[in-house]
Design a protein around this motif. Structure first.
Motif, PDB file in Angstrom:
ATOM      1  N   LYS A  22       5.425 -18.319  -2.421  1.00 54.48           N
ATOM      2  CA  LYS A  22       5.666 -18.827  -1.064  1.00 54.48           C
ATOM      3  C   LYS A  22       4.365 -18.956  -0.295  1.00 54.48           C
ATOM      4  O   LYS A  22       4.035 -20.010   0.190  1.00 54.48           O
ATOM      5  CB  LYS A  22       6.624 -17.869  -0.341  1.00 54.48           C
ATOM      6  N   GLU A  23       3.666 -17.867  -0.177  1.00 54.05           N
ATOM      7  CA  GLU A  23       2.327 -17.931   0.425  1.00 54.05           C
ATOM      8  C   GLU A  23       1.570 -16.666   0.074  1.00 54.05           C
ATOM      9  O   GLU A  23       2.011 -15.566   0.345  1.00 54.05           O
ATOM     10  CB  GLU A  23       2.403 -18.103   1.936  1.00 54.05           C
ATOM     11  N   LEU A  24       0.420 -16.874  -0.543  1.00 54.02           N
ATOM     12  CA  LEU A  24      -0.389 -15.728  -0.950  1.00 54.02           C
ATOM     13  C   LEU A  24      -1.726 -15.787  -0.250  1.00 54.02           C
ATOM     14  O   LEU A  24      -2.409 -16.803  -0.262  1.00 54.02           O
ATOM     15  CB  LEU A  24      -0.638 -15.754  -2.462  1.00 54.02           C
ATOM     16  N   ASP A  25      -2.103 -14.697   0.360  1.00 50.70           N
ATOM     17  CA  ASP A  25      -3.356 -14.577   1.074  1.00 50.70           C
ATOM     18  C   ASP A  25      -3.922 -13.214   0.730  1.00 50.70           C
ATOM     19  O   ASP A  25      -3.474 -12.217   1.278  1.00 50.70           O
ATOM     20  CB  ASP A  25      -3.064 -14.629   2.587  1.00 50.70           C
ATOM     21  N   PHE A  26      -4.822 -13.163  -0.204  1.00 53.86           N
ATOM     22  CA  PHE A  26      -5.415 -11.857  -0.494  1.00 53.86           C
ATOM     23  C   PHE A  26      -6.772 -12.017  -1.163  1.00 53.86           C
ATOM     24  O   PHE A  26      -7.170 -13.123  -1.543  1.00 53.86           O
ATOM     25  CB  PHE A  26      -4.483 -10.991  -1.343  1.00 53.86           C
ATOM     26  N   GLU A  27      -7.475 -10.922  -1.265  1.00 48.54           N
ATOM     27  CA  GLU A  27      -8.798 -10.937  -1.881  1.00 48.54           C
ATOM     28  C   GLU A  27      -8.820  -9.973  -3.063  1.00 48.54           C
ATOM     29  O   GLU A  27      -8.113  -8.970  -3.062  1.00 48.54           O
ATOM     30  CB  GLU A  27      -9.859 -10.471  -0.880  1.00 48.54           C
ATOM     31  N   ILE A  28      -9.628 -10.321  -4.046  1.00 47.66           N
ATOM     32  CA  ILE A  28      -9.868  -9.394  -5.146  1.00 47.66           C
ATOM     33  C   ILE A  28     -11.322  -8.964  -5.028  1.00 47.66           C
ATOM     34  O   ILE A  28     -12.218  -9.808  -4.972  1.00 47.66           O
ATOM     35  CB  ILE A  28      -9.597 -10.061  -6.508  1.00 47.66           C
ATOM     36  N   ARG A  29     -11.539  -7.651  -4.930  1.00 50.60           N
ATOM     37  CA  ARG A  29     -12.909  -7.165  -4.730  1.00 50.60           C
ATOM     38  C   ARG A  29     -13.633  -7.071  -6.056  1.00 50.60           C
ATOM     39  O   ARG A  29     -13.018  -6.839  -7.100  1.00 50.60           O
ATOM     40  CB  ARG A  29     -12.870  -5.792  -4.069  1.00 50.60           C
ATOM     41  N   GLU A  30     -14.936  -7.197  -5.964  1.00 53.49           N
ATOM     42  CA  GLU A  30     -15.740  -7.128  -7.182  1.00 53.49           C
ATOM     43  C   GLU A  30     -15.662  -5.721  -7.767  1.00 53.49           C
ATOM     44  O   GLU A  30     -15.852  -4.730  -7.075  1.00 53.49           O
ATOM     45  CB  GLU A  30     -17.186  -7.493  -6.851  1.00 53.49           C
ATOM     46  N   GLY A  31     -15.370  -5.647  -9.038  1.00 54.96           N
ATOM     47  CA  GLY A  31     -15.398  -4.366  -9.733  1.00 54.96           C
ATOM     48  C   GLY A  31     -14.160  -3.509  -9.568  1.00 54.96           C
ATOM     49  O   GLY A  31     -14.130  -2.378 -10.043  1.00 54.96           O
ATOM     50  N   GLU A  32     -13.130  -4.020  -8.935  1.00 55.64           N
ATOM     51  CA  GLU A  32     -11.940  -3.189  -8.753  1.00 55.64           C
ATOM     52  C   GLU A  32     -10.922  -3.411  -9.882  1.00 55.64           C
ATOM     53  O   GLU A  32     -10.981  -4.405 -10.606  1.00 55.64           O
ATOM     54  CB  GLU A  32     -11.281  -3.451  -7.395  1.00 55.64           C
ATOM     55  N   PHE A  33     -10.041  -2.459 -10.004  1.00 48.85           N
ATOM     56  CA  PHE A  33      -8.899  -2.578 -10.918  1.00 48.85           C
ATOM     57  C   PHE A  33      -7.681  -2.841 -10.047  1.00 48.85           C
ATOM     58  O   PHE A  33      -7.190  -1.943  -9.382  1.00 48.85           O
ATOM     59  CB  PHE A  33      -8.733  -1.278 -11.709  1.00 48.85           C
ATOM     60  N   LEU A  34      -7.266  -4.098 -10.031  1.00 50.47           N
ATOM     61  CA  LEU A  34      -6.164  -4.498  -9.165  1.00 50.47           C
ATOM     62  C   LEU A  34      -4.917  -4.720 -10.014  1.00 50.47           C
ATOM     63  O   LEU A  34      -4.966  -5.447 -11.000  1.00 50.47           O
ATOM     64  CB  LEU A  34      -6.521  -5.790  -8.426  1.00 50.47           C
ATOM     65  N   ALA A  35      -3.836  -4.089  -9.627  1.00 53.93           N
ATOM     66  CA  ALA A  35      -2.577  -4.328 -10.328  1.00 53.93           C
ATOM     67  C   ALA A  35      -1.683  -5.177  -9.437  1.00 53.93           C
ATOM     68  O   ALA A  35      -1.624  -4.962  -8.224  1.00 53.93           O
ATOM     69  CB  ALA A  35      -1.895  -3.017 -10.659  1.00 53.93           C
ATOM     70  N   ILE A  36      -1.034  -6.168 -10.043  1.00 52.58           N
ATOM     71  CA  ILE A  36      -0.038  -6.950  -9.314  1.00 52.58           C
ATOM     72  C   ILE A  36       1.305  -6.604  -9.939  1.00 52.58           C
ATOM     73  O   ILE A  36       1.509  -6.785 -11.143  1.00 52.58           O
ATOM     74  CB  ILE A  36      -0.300  -8.463  -9.408  1.00 52.58           C
ATOM     75  N   MET A  37       2.185  -6.066  -9.114  1.00 54.89           N
ATOM     76  CA  MET A  37       3.425  -5.499  -9.652  1.00 54.89           C
ATOM     77  C   MET A  37       4.607  -6.108  -8.928  1.00 54.89           C
ATOM     78  O   MET A  37       4.522  -6.435  -7.743  1.00 54.89           O
ATOM     79  CB  MET A  37       3.376  -3.995  -9.411  1.00 54.89           C
ATOM     80  N   GLY A  38       5.706  -6.241  -9.617  1.00 59.47           N
ATOM     81  CA  GLY A  38       6.903  -6.767  -8.975  1.00 59.47           C
ATOM     82  C   GLY A  38       7.974  -6.984 -10.010  1.00 59.47           C
ATOM     83  O   GLY A  38       7.695  -6.974 -11.215  1.00 59.47           O
ATOM     84  N   PRO A  39       9.208  -7.205  -9.561  1.00 59.35           N
ATOM     85  CA  PRO A  39      10.289  -7.458 -10.519  1.00 59.35           C
ATOM     86  C   PRO A  39      10.091  -8.808 -11.190  1.00 59.35           C
ATOM     87  O   PRO A  39       9.286  -9.617 -10.721  1.00 59.35           O
ATOM     88  CB  PRO A  39      11.537  -7.458  -9.640  1.00 59.35           C
ATOM     89  N   SER A  40      10.814  -9.095 -12.272  1.00 55.79           N
ATOM     90  CA  SER A  40      10.620 -10.369 -12.950  1.00 55.79           C
ATOM     91  C   SER A  40      11.032 -11.507 -12.020  1.00 55.79           C
ATOM     92  O   SER A  40      11.976 -11.381 -11.249  1.00 55.79           O
ATOM     93  CB  SER A  40      11.400 -10.430 -14.262  1.00 55.79           C
TER      94      SER A  40
END
Lengths: 361, 287
Positions: A22-40
């Protein structure tokens, strides 16, 4: 705070009439371990695929190192992905699989071999270098897939539920391998999963997605203790969610009248209005259990329905007279003191500070 | 059949296999054996007489016209296979990767339809199109080209072979490529492989078995076809099937035709055997 490596700027993705994101607004920082989680079906894999260039956003920009990536072909990006199915080439040996990306980039034969062997060695599968993929075990294949992506020495590594096909004991092993690698290499990891234990065990930050939107971004602890809304609270699980009406509002606490009784909660920064609906959560591990009425504070009398035993932790499932469900998590040796049988009557209680009011969404 | 050394043949299983065994014996092994035997018979006064004489074999295999015909057939059947595989590939690629599921289903259905009508009829229809005053030359005439001779040439033969083999080759290639795991193609793209390069790097290696089987079919059909070289190729240079026809017609030389037929079968066996061995060969790393 380090500078953002990737920026998702008002990203939308439609497949025909179906809105995946729908609308995604986010940043991924350098060197981080980012998990994106959610139901199928929440759009988490689509998000990852857009970053790899395998899907084009319908609207908005994705920027990598300040460069707009929308029109960059997937093979011109440096965003290797580890696939859920691993997607190893069955007609190549383990080493040839690892060499594939280098070959595409025009690296000469001798260097290709050297770098591939170095990574196979690093992953502890050097002895299988010349084996056919079909002769390797699940864990070995997993390591080949990781080596194949990491040999490219990328800035960012994308992982799409890479551990979902492995046995439980291997998952724990691979989690350690992944976190160690990420720390050691300093590469940004973006890890898509539906598994809370994987996300919370490894990630610095977690994005919870639901129905193509971000429900919450935060550290695993923030999300666990202070879910932003009911969706997150329910998805994260092992939470007790109580709903009622705001009865009395003081400076920093509120009384919420629920069918199960009146409870005091800290208001934090949530705007509550007297007489309006409100919900709050208490993590299952912050609920105390006793055989006698604790007299004052937040309490509820419940009947034990069932218990779930995982390792040294036990989760109790209880229900009060109004049918409200409660979950309590505690150490097994602590529970054994009570000697509870199914159907036993117990009292639950918790500190006011343990409760967390939800934003109505 | 069984890894258990004590087990006797399973009568039940054997009973159910009997019909297919009989069928093979009566309609395949029997005729082949008879043909081999016949290749040693002699023809006297236009009548076949039983004998055991190598004269048919030495007559055929020492003659230049047999080997000319043999190599011509091998070359033109190979050319047909190469043409069919190349012409079919873009179509099969589009059907496998670009078309929707339902488009693909319709396309395969439409590709089966040509088999409903007689191959002979389809071949004759090319006369209208390819002759000196045919459709193609008429159109070329408008832009000041031609007329070109297309009938009774190798080109005509190849057009006939394509009529016979192309629908089948497209179907086999499409089905093979449609079954490829799309993740593997995306994985290659993800690792720096351009869309065009994936054809060589991923798609062809993954569909190797199906592609080789399509090529084998195409070669076998072209190698044994009589209609295309006879009607569209003009049979100036006879292919082996035409040679068989000629041999049987002139002087009732059935034994010598049998020699040609056996040579054809041996060739096709060799081609099919090597082809299938190649198709199912494991990667170099196989243990």
């Amino acid at each position: 705070m380090s500078k953002p490596l990737v920026v998702f700027d008002k990203i939308q993705k439609h497949f025909g009439t179906f809105v995946a994101v729908k609308e995604l607004d986010f940043e991924i920082r350098e060197g981080e371990f980012l998990a994106i989680m959610g139901p199928s079906g929440c759009g988490k894999t689509t998000t990852l695929r857009m970053l790899a260039g395998l899907e084009a956003p319908t609207q908005g920009d994705i920027r990598l190192n300040d460069r707009v990536m929308n029109d960059v072909a997937p093979h011109e990006r440096d965003t290797p992905l580890v696939w859920q199915s691993l997607a190893l080439f069955p007609f190549l040996t383990a080493r040839e699989n690892v060499e594939f990306g280098l070959k595409m980039r025009g690296v000469d034969k001798a260097e290709r071999k050297e770098r591939a062997l170095k990574w196979l060695d690093k992953m502890g599968i050097l002895e299988f270098a010349d084996r056919d993929i079909s002769t390797l075990s699940g864990g070995q294949k997993q390591r080949v897939a990781l080596a194949r992506s990491l040999v490219m020495e990328p800035q960012i590594l994308l992982l799409d539920e890479p551990l979902s096909a492995l046995d439980a004991h291997l998952v724990i092993r691979m989690q350690a391998v992944l976190t160690d690698l990420q720390r050691e290499l300093g590469i940004t990891f973006v890890y898509v999963t539906h598994s809370q234990s994987e996300a919370f065990a490894m990630a610095d930050r977690v994005i919870i997605m639901g129905k193509g939107e971000i429900a919450q971004i935060g550290s695993p602890k923030d999300i666990y203790r202070e879910p932003a809304n009911q969706f997150v609270a329910e998805f994260v699980g092992r939470n007790n969610i109580l709903s009622g009406k705001v009865a009395l509002l003081t400076n920093d606490t509120a009384h919420i009248a629920t069918p199960s009784g009146d409870f005091t909660v800290p208001t934090n920064e949530v705007r509550l209005i007297e007489g309006h609906n409100a919900s709050f959560v208490i993590s299952a591990d912050l609920v105390h259990i006793s055989l006698s009425d604790p007299n004052d504070g937040n309490k509820a009398q419940c009947k034990l329905i069932s218990e779930e035993f995982v390792g040294s932790m036990v989760t109790l499932f209880l229900e009060d007279a109004q049918g409200q469900e409660f979950k309590v998590q505690m150490q097994e040796r602590e529970l054994s003191k009570f000697d509870l049988k199914s159907g036993a009557e117990v009292w639950l209680s918790w500190d006011t500070a343990s409760a967390h009011v939800l934003n109505e969404s | 059949m069984s890894s258990n050394p004590d087990s006797r043949p399973n009568l039940y299983a054997l009973t159910w296999r009997l019909p297919i065994i009989f069928w093979q014996l009566i309609f395949f092994v029997g005729p082949v054996l008879f043909m081999v035997a016949m290749s040693f018979f002699l023809v006297k006064n236009y009548r076949m007489t039983e004998a055991f004489d190598f004269v048919n074999w030495t007559r055929m295999l020492t003659r230049g016209f047999f080997w000319d015909s043999y190599w011509y057939t091998v070359v033109i059947a190979t050319a047909s296979t190469v043409c069919a595989m190349c012409i079919a590939f873009p179509a099969a690629f589009a059907l496998a990767f670009r078309a929707s599921e339902s488009t693909r289903r319709w396309a395969i259905f439409l590709l089966i339809i040509p088999f409903f009508t007689s191959y002979l009829v389809r071949t004759f229809s090319w006369f209208v199109i390819l002759s000196e005053s045919g459709v193609v030359n008429a159109m070329l005439g408008y832009i000041g080209l031609g007329p070109y001779t297309m009938l009774n040439t190798n080109f005509g033969t190849l057009v006939g072979y394509m009529t016979l083999t192309l629908p089948l080759v497209v179907i086999l290639q499409t089905v093979t490529m449609a079954n490829i795991d799309k993740n593997l193609i995306e994985a290659a793209r993800n690792l720096g492989c351009s869309a065009f390069r994936t054809i060589w790097q991923v798609i062809i290696p993954l569909s190797k078995t199906g592609l080789i089987i399509a090529a084998i079919f195409c070669f076998i059909l072209s190698f044994g076809d009589f209609v295309a070289p006879f009607y569209l190729g003009g049979s100036q240079e006879p292919t082996l099937p035409i040679l068989i026809l000629d041999t049987t017609k002139s002087g009732q030389q059935w034994p010598r035709a049998a020699v040609v037929a056996i040579m054809m079968m041996v060739t096709l066996f060799a081609i099919a055997f090597t082809g299938i061995a190649l198709a199912y060969r494991k990667g170099k790393g196989a243990k």
